[in-house]
Design an enzyme around this catalytic site. Structure first.
Site, short mmCIF file in Angstrom:
data_model
loop_
_atom_site.label_atom_id
_atom_site.label_comp_id
_atom_site.label_asym_id
_atom_site.label_seq_id
_atom_site.Cartn_x
_atom_site.Cartn_y
_atom_site.Cartn_z
N GLU A 110 -26.23 -45.60 4.60
CA GLU A 110 -25.95 -44.17 4.70
C GLU A 110 -27.25 -43.38 4.51
O GLU A 110 -27.53 -42.43 5.24
CB GLU A 110 -24.90 -43.75 3.67
CG GLU A 110 -23.50 -44.35 3.89
CD GLU A 110 -23.33 -45.77 3.37
OE1 GLU A 110 -24.33 -46.38 2.90
OE2 GLU A 110 -22.19 -46.28 3.41
N ASP B 280 -10.36 -49.03 8.78
CA ASP B 280 -9.48 -49.55 7.72
C ASP B 280 -9.23 -48.55 6.58
O ASP B 280 -8.42 -48.82 5.71
CB ASP B 280 -10.04 -50.87 7.15
CG ASP B 280 -11.52 -50.79 6.76
OD1 ASP B 280 -12.16 -49.75 7.04
OD2 ASP B 280 -12.03 -51.77 6.20
#
Ligand SMILES: *[C@@H]1O[C@H](CO)[C@@H](O)[C@H](O)[C@H]1NC(C)=O
Length: 321
Positions: free
Chosen positions: A267, A182
């Site tokens: 992350e 996206d």
């Protein structure tokens, strides 16, 4: 031709000689040359052919783009947009990982038509980790199993259901980037990451409630992070804000995403296996240029569709959207 016949006459009118056959041969040769010249002239008059594409630069490291994806109304639109951005980038290999029980016709068809070098992977997110209807996205980080599946494939553990099945051969120069379907990507971003030695970083636009989030750089080194939220995370970077050299990932076979990582730490769960924050490689003009944006596509409203479906007049389900 006329010239030759004249000189042949002149010669034969002198002392008798056997020079006619060689002269005929010479005349024939000249005729052939005339023919060739007119062929070449015709070729010159033809419009020049379209400029050839530059040869594939074999020496460039390959960019492995890992994209998790799941079925929803805007899935095809997002994947078409992303695949056409990726088409602009040389030496790129797309690892598209479906969150599904098996490969879907929509994704298989899209990959086949994309013209990209790709590997199609599939892994269903376990039920316990799946978001329930209406649950905010941060309850369970999305795409964890899918990104790890791509890491498994890169490490030679197979699992491809389409496209290139063999993992990169040993010694392959490459870089791995996690590109959700996206976001919006500038083609320039990919050249920034291509020569990553360890882990490279750059800012991401429209994320974390800010205009941008990103590393702070002094004298060419990362000294901190511009972020409004939990700045003390080991790596307060967005998924779209870093890339990892393939040899580094292969050297650290245990480095992967941890689906139990607390909110905002996904992350870090990968990067803490791989690099010291001070060794991050700043890209995009020392992290002063935004080349990727965390755009969100609005969920389309289907009120009219549902109404027509109740009347048995819904949009043709055979037409893929
Ligand atoms: C980044 O900063 C370093 C140190 O100040 C400088 O030498 C280098 O040219 C800068 N790079 C870019 C691309 O601006």
């Amino acid at each position: 031709m006329q010239r030759f016949r004249d000189s042949a006459t002149a010669l034969s009118s002198g002392q008798p000689c056997d020079c006619l056959p060689p002269l005929r041969a010479a005349a024939e040769q000249l005729r052939q040359k005339d023919l060739r010249i007119s062929q070449l002239q015709a070729e010159l008059r033809r419009p020049p052919p379209a400029p050839a594409q530059p040869p594939e630069p074999e020496a460039l490291p390959t960019i492995y783009v890992v994209t998790p994806t799941y079925a929803r109304l805007v899935q095809k639109a997002e994947l078409v947009r992303l695949s056409q951005t990726l088409s602009l980038v040389p030496r790129l290999h797309w690892l598209l990982v479906e969150d599904a029980e098996g490969p879907t016709p929509l994704v298989s068809g899209l990959l086949a038509a994309s013209g990209l070098l790709f590997t199609h992977l599939v892994v269903l997110t376990p039920k316990a980790q799946r978001l329930r209807e209406g649950e905010p996205g941060w309850v369970h980080p999305r795409g964890v199993e899918q990104r790890n599946k791509a890491l498994d494939w890169l490490r030679g553990r197979g699992g491809a259901v389409g496209g290139e099945k063999d993992p990169p051969p040993p010694g392959t120069q490459g870089v791995v980037y996690f590109a959700d379907d996206d976001n919006t990507y500038s083609r320039e971003l990919f050249e920034e990451m291509r020569w990553t030695r360890g882990v490279s970083v750059w800012p991401v636009g429209l994320v974390g409630g800010l205009r941008f989030e990103g590393p702070q750089v002094q004298d060419g080194r990362v000294v901190g992070f511009h972020t409004a939220w939990e700045p003390n995370r080991p790596f307060p970077v967005d998924m779209a804000g870093f890339a990892v050299a393939l040899p580094l990932l292969l050297d650290k076979p245990n480095a992967q995403f941890d689906s139990t990582a607390p909110r905002g730490h996904l992350e870090s769960s990968l990067l803490s296996h791989l690099v010291d924050p001070k060794d991050l490689e700043p890209r995009a003009a020392n992290c002063t240029r935004v080349l990727v944006w965390h755009t969100r596509t609005e969920k389309p409203k289907m009120k009219q569709e549902e109404q027509l479906q109740r009347q048995g007049r819904g949009s043709d389900p055979a037409i893929e959207v």
